[in-house]
Design an enzyme around this catalytic site. Sequence first.
Site, PDB file in Angstrom:
ATOM      1  N   HIS A  58       0.820  -1.210   0.000  1.00 14.26           N
ATOM      2  CA  HIS A  58       0.000   0.000   0.000  1.00 14.26           C
ATOM      3  C   HIS A  58       0.853   1.258   0.000  1.00 14.26           C
ATOM      4  CE1 HIS A  58      -4.254  -1.390   1.339  1.00 14.26           C
ATOM      5  NE2 HIS A  58      -3.695  -2.273   0.528  1.00 14.26           N
ATOM      6  N   HIS A  73      -2.111 -12.191  -2.079  1.00 13.48           N
ATOM      7  CA  HIS A  73      -3.508 -12.614  -2.015  1.00 13.48           C
ATOM      8  C   HIS A  73      -3.631 -14.127  -1.890  1.00 13.48           C
ATOM      9  CE1 HIS A  73      -4.385  -8.635  -4.305  1.00 13.48           C
ATOM     10  NE2 HIS A  73      -4.298  -8.452  -3.003  1.00 13.48           N
TER      11      HIS A  73
END
Length: 778
Positions: A290, A535
């Site tokens: 991020h 993920h």
Amino acid sequence: MNTFILRLFVYVVVVCPVLWSAHAHKNSPLTHGQEHTHYKEPPCAICPRHGRCVPKVQCPAHVRASSYNPACHLNGAVGVCCFTGSGHAAENERKARAATLISAEDVKSSHSQSRQKLSQWITLAAKLLEHSMHTIVNTTSPSYGHHLSVVTHDERAATLGRGGLLNLFTAQELKARQAISEDDLALGFTEHTDGPFCPPQPSCSALNRYRSIGGECNNPSSSTWGAVLTGFERLLPPNYSDGTWAMRTAKSGAPLPSARTVSSALLLDGSHPSSTHNMMFMQFGQFIAHDISAGVIFNAENGSAISCCMNNGEDILPPELQHFACAPIEVATDDPFYGQFKQKCINFVRTQIAPASDCSAGYAKQMNGASHYPDLSHLYGSSEEKLSSLRAPGGLLRTFSDYGRELPPLTERKECLAVKEGAACFESGDNHGNQIISLTVLHTIFTREHNRLAKALSGLNPGWDEDTVFWETRRLLQAQFQHIIYNEWLPLLLGPQIMKTFELSPSAGYSSAYDPHTNPSLSAEFSAAAMRFGHSVVSGRIVIPSPQMGGIYETISIPELMFHPTRMRLRHFLDRVLIGLSSQPMQTVDPFVTEGLSRYMFHGGNPYGVDLAAINIQRGRDHGLNSYNQYRKLIGLDMYTDFQQFAPNAARRLVSVYEDPEDIDLWVGGLLEEPIEGGILGPTFANIIADQFARHKKGDRFFYEHGPDVNPGAFTPIQLEEIKKVTLARLICDNRDGIELVSMPPAACLRDDLPGNEPVPCDSPRIPAMDLSKFRES
């Protein structure tokens, strides 16, 4: 004379045998197709023609048919002698192409056509608002939660995005006029082709002691490298079906299979817990991602989320109602999950285009909404306005005092899915800190660490004003963050050989790695594929222990924690999450994705959510990523020519959706690989990620290890020694609530049940602390 000839023979064969063997061993070629004939020879000890021995991924020109890149020895591995740097073409080719002038008439006409086309697109997009019931995402839809996870509130993005489109349209018009070719575009031979839009250039001072807020001015000669709202770079030229922006097609020319079809066939739900790595490793990886990567997605003309689906996904919008940025993911009527809810469409909106800093026309480069550097921009923001809103008096960051406990400040924006009275929703530098509550926990730890350091530095340096306290604290915390990445997280990700090959390990003192010619900007392959390995390692549930009772307090499904951070207000929650992240194993990197991400993500009150795996596949196509095979070739592996070369289970599933091995998407192929020795990734993702962090180290003037000859804000050798004591366990210990967390495993990213990593008290010498007195200004 005989001695001289013998020495010459040894030099040619041992130092660079390819020069000798290409002619002397014509009877033993290893042929790959009909374009290349390679000769299997020992690697060079010294590269000829002043070439540099680099990992193959860092010399993309070596995959071209006309390339000359002999193998060479590289820190225990085999690299290639590179003469082109990270460019896709040789300098002589670039100079030859630049001499070919495009007529002024073609340029003028292409500019005019570009402006007309943009005007038409904007007009059509504005008219779609008349049908907002269909063209704007409903706030109760799972797609709205996805929109919250990618939205940017930086007003500069829309202007730059339109400028990027103008220059893209110019390239398309010049290509249609045959003024430039597809090869020219692919190899970047467009510097001489000005587009109609020029982004504003930053005003820089080479003497600034601190990083800029948005990443600009890091490199005085290339001031926009790594800056916020600039484009992702490329390891390979993009694979757009039209050479500029249209999404990739299959090798046969037919459309690629639906991203949802690929996801449902290949990326199954399953649990394969890691025997070594914990959920803290996963969560810190997301925290890193991020900070450096945030694709800026197109919005509607009024700033709302674009919908590409009818009736919340019951069908794809007809073309006349689709925004130009729509690329909806088709869902089969017999889909094993979505079919039962009559869903035929997963919403997908393309990434905005960034204009090149030199104003040139060219193929689409997607816009990064974060600075490309590991600089905690998601804590501090990437603009003056954002940073100002986050600062508090005394050089501190703003916080929300929840009965004496400091949490990140509350936000007034409605970006959480729980809006009832008393529900907490927190502010962050990138507006995404509420995406999952374990991420909010790390935002809390780093916010508290800033304030802890600021108070200590202020006390040690009473002559500092509050601005100096703030900027010095920010500089120190950024250094701590970078050290944890390179000293703790990357070695566990990549293993010792890749760390050695790419020279990623921290130095004994100052680093000598800086290279002003290295562009540190993120590659599209890193952002849209390789770094999304995370993920795969997410567990479907987060386990919250109850240390005082010696059991489990609760087990929470991942989707229930997305944009639902209110549990942070429970006094015991932060400590318990940190303990749980340390003890709970993450999942292994493999082609299995928890259904919490592939079926129920952002479901809100719906019985279904968004498929993140399908979105990852579609995002790779949006960014023009090449097929998985091409990246195997880039890093020096053999390309797959038959599905049967994969493991039997994978081969059976691959052949059910793809026509040809050349069609396999990078993210899918990367997850299918066996991990490299000592690491958790396969070789393709490992090389792409290692390349990126090597370029961060070499191309970041403010990298924490660089000395005063490079970094105007360099630490003293004594200060650097203290920074290198810092661990993630230390940051957690220093900023926990301390209600239930009293100990930590010294290696915070490894399971706490591993022999030698059992939790120790926070004041244990096995979790060393910095001596902040070394930061007293003399």
